[in-house]
Scaffold this active site. Sequence first.
Site, PDB file in Angstrom:
ATOM      1  N   GLU A 226     -19.089 -27.228  21.472  1.00 21.62           N
ATOM      2  CA  GLU A 226     -19.259 -25.955  22.186  1.00 21.62           C
ATOM      3  C   GLU A 226     -20.726 -25.630  22.494  1.00 21.62           C
ATOM      4  O   GLU A 226     -21.010 -24.828  23.387  1.00 21.62           O
ATOM      5  CB  GLU A 226     -18.630 -24.814  21.369  1.00 21.62           C
ATOM      6  CG  GLU A 226     -17.121 -24.964  21.276  1.00 21.62           C
ATOM      7  CD  GLU A 226     -16.475 -24.028  20.266  1.00 21.62           C
ATOM      8  OE1 GLU A 226     -15.381 -23.526  20.547  1.00 21.62           O
ATOM      9  OE2 GLU A 226     -17.058 -23.818  19.177  1.00 21.62           O
TER      10      GLU A 226
ATOM     11  N   GLY B  30      -7.316 -20.176  21.718  1.00 23.68           N
ATOM     12  CA  GLY B  30      -5.906 -20.250  22.061  1.00 23.68           C
ATOM     13  C   GLY B  30      -5.570 -19.135  23.049  1.00 23.68           C
ATOM     14  O   GLY B  30      -6.049 -18.007  22.902  1.00 23.68           O
TER      15      GLY B  30
ATOM     16  N   MET C 297     -11.467 -17.937  16.032  1.00 22.85           N
ATOM     17  CA  MET C 297     -11.787 -17.783  14.615  1.00 22.85           C
ATOM     18  C   MET C 297     -13.193 -17.250  14.317  1.00 22.85           C
ATOM     19  O   MET C 297     -13.594 -17.224  13.154  1.00 22.85           O
ATOM     20  CB  MET C 297     -11.557 -19.132  13.901  1.00 22.85           C
ATOM     21  CG  MET C 297     -10.126 -19.630  14.047  1.00 22.85           C
ATOM     22  SD  MET C 297      -9.815 -21.304  13.431  1.00 22.85           S
ATOM     23  CE  MET C 297     -10.011 -21.059  11.671  1.00 22.85           C
ATOM     24  N   GLU C 298     -13.944 -16.843  15.348  1.00 16.04           N
ATOM     25  CA  GLU C 298     -15.331 -16.409  15.106  1.00 16.04           C
ATOM     26  C   GLU C 298     -15.748 -15.123  15.827  1.00 16.04           C
ATOM     27  O   GLU C 298     -16.561 -14.346  15.311  1.00 16.04           O
ATOM     28  CB  GLU C 298     -16.332 -17.516  15.515  1.00 16.04           C
ATOM     29  CG  GLU C 298     -16.176 -18.823  14.773  1.00 16.04           C
ATOM     30  CD  GLU C 298     -15.091 -19.713  15.350  1.00 16.04           C
ATOM     31  OE1 GLU C 298     -14.723 -19.513  16.530  1.00 16.04           O
ATOM     32  OE2 GLU C 298     -14.588 -20.598  14.631  1.00 16.04           O
TER      33      GLU C 298
ATOM     34  N   ASP D  98      -5.721 -24.313  24.387  1.00 15.26           N
ATOM     35  CA  ASP D  98      -4.325 -24.507  23.939  1.00 15.26           C
ATOM     36  C   ASP D  98      -3.617 -23.163  24.045  1.00 15.26           C
ATOM     37  O   ASP D  98      -4.261 -22.135  24.213  1.00 15.26           O
ATOM     38  CB  ASP D  98      -4.297 -25.029  22.491  1.00 15.26           C
ATOM     39  CG  ASP D  98      -4.994 -24.078  21.524  1.00 15.26           C
ATOM     40  OD1 ASP D  98      -6.211 -24.187  21.362  1.00 15.26           O
ATOM     41  OD2 ASP D  98      -4.315 -23.194  20.961  1.00 15.26           O
TER      42      ASP D  98
HETATM   43  N1  SAH Z   1     -13.091 -28.592  14.195  1.00 17.85           N
HETATM   44  C1  SAH Z   1     -11.741 -28.739  13.646  1.00 17.85           C
HETATM   45  C2  SAH Z   1     -11.055 -27.393  13.450  1.00 17.85           C
HETATM   46  C3  SAH Z   1     -10.915 -26.588  14.721  1.00 17.85           C
HETATM   47  S1  SAH Z   1     -10.352 -24.964  14.386  1.00 17.85           S
HETATM   48  C4  SAH Z   1     -10.961 -29.609  14.604  1.00 17.85           C
HETATM   49  O1  SAH Z   1     -11.452 -29.896  15.703  1.00 17.85           O
HETATM   50  O2  SAH Z   1      -9.880 -30.029  14.243  1.00 17.85           O
HETATM   51  C5  SAH Z   1     -10.249 -24.345  16.041  1.00 17.85           C
HETATM   52  C6  SAH Z   1     -11.548 -23.855  16.644  1.00 17.85           C
HETATM   53  O3  SAH Z   1     -11.319 -23.574  18.023  1.00 17.85           O
HETATM   54  C7  SAH Z   1     -12.054 -22.573  16.059  1.00 17.85           C
HETATM   55  O4  SAH Z   1     -13.456 -22.554  16.069  1.00 17.85           O
HETATM   56  C8  SAH Z   1     -11.442 -21.474  16.948  1.00 17.85           C
HETATM   57  O5  SAH Z   1     -12.377 -20.460  17.274  1.00 17.85           O
HETATM   58  C9  SAH Z   1     -11.005 -22.183  18.232  1.00 17.85           C
HETATM   59  N2  SAH Z   1      -9.571 -22.150  18.541  1.00 17.85           N
HETATM   60  C10 SAH Z   1      -9.027 -22.846  19.580  1.00 17.85           C
HETATM   61  N3  SAH Z   1      -7.703 -22.679  19.622  1.00 17.85           N
HETATM   62  C11 SAH Z   1      -7.366 -21.834  18.612  1.00 17.85           C
HETATM   63  C12 SAH Z   1      -6.121 -21.312  18.145  1.00 17.85           C
HETATM   64  N4  SAH Z   1      -4.981 -21.636  18.719  1.00 17.85           N
HETATM   65  N5  SAH Z   1      -6.153 -20.497  17.064  1.00 17.85           N
HETATM   66  C13 SAH Z   1      -7.323 -20.181  16.472  1.00 17.85           C
HETATM   67  N6  SAH Z   1      -8.520 -20.679  16.865  1.00 17.85           N
HETATM   68  C14 SAH Z   1      -8.558 -21.503  17.923  1.00 17.85           C
END
Ligand code: SAH
Length: 238
Positions: free
Chosen positions: A16, A82, A182-183, A206
Amino acid sequence: MEKKQPIGIIGAMGVEVRALIDQMEESGQDRFAGLVFHWGSLAGVPCVIAQCGEGKVNAAVCAQTMILKYAPRLVINVGVAGGVGVSIGGLVVASACVQHDFDATPMGYPLGNLFLYWDEGEPEERVELPADGAAAAVLLEEAQSIYGGACSGVIATGDQFVADKEKNRWLGETFGAKAVEMEGGSIAQVCYMNRVPFAVLRAISDNANDESPADFPAFTQECADKTARLLTRALGRL
Ligand code: SAH
């Protein structure tokens, strides 16, 4: 606000903020609490950029440190989220942020009700923390000119990757949310407590449903590039 003060940019994941850091004319780096703060100029604008890591505590540590060390005139949180009624690839600019997992409802408070203390007085109670209107307007205008538009609305934050269509529906119904991540709400709270304006710009990676575990890795790079490009274009007007 003095334009010499930098704009602070925070993203949770490397993907990001990497493109922004790579484009920056970097004057220096500092490390605090394991986080790296890159400072210099991006698109001719003084900036400080950091990757905070996923979740509310990481984001809060980063935002508070950034404010104390660099005195940013605006903090912008960029990245992916999301979608809640917004499709993959769509953009959401926060009008306000909420923390959907802050729950004192058994004590009679509305869900997401925060307690904000000023000068040891009784707490201010708030669910929504408003984003800076002028910054949001610039981001929306730039989104219109580059990508044909963006959605303005509430962004809901919690320490939870939402991959459930019922929870998604509930977020829309309960908070009027357009995106979940999440932030943003954590950075919003830190900024609000420090009286620093903030903005949140997210591209939908997503649909926060059972397809998210597959969609998120498939679309995150493209979506993160989209927000980085938009932000770079908007910086000169912020
Ligand atoms: N870096 C790890 C975990 C990702 S957590 C990985 O790639 O597997 C998801 C991150 O993207 C968080 O920083 C959040 O802010 C964002 N995000 C994207 N889709 C999300 C969703 N459906 N629910 C919550 N956070 C989401």
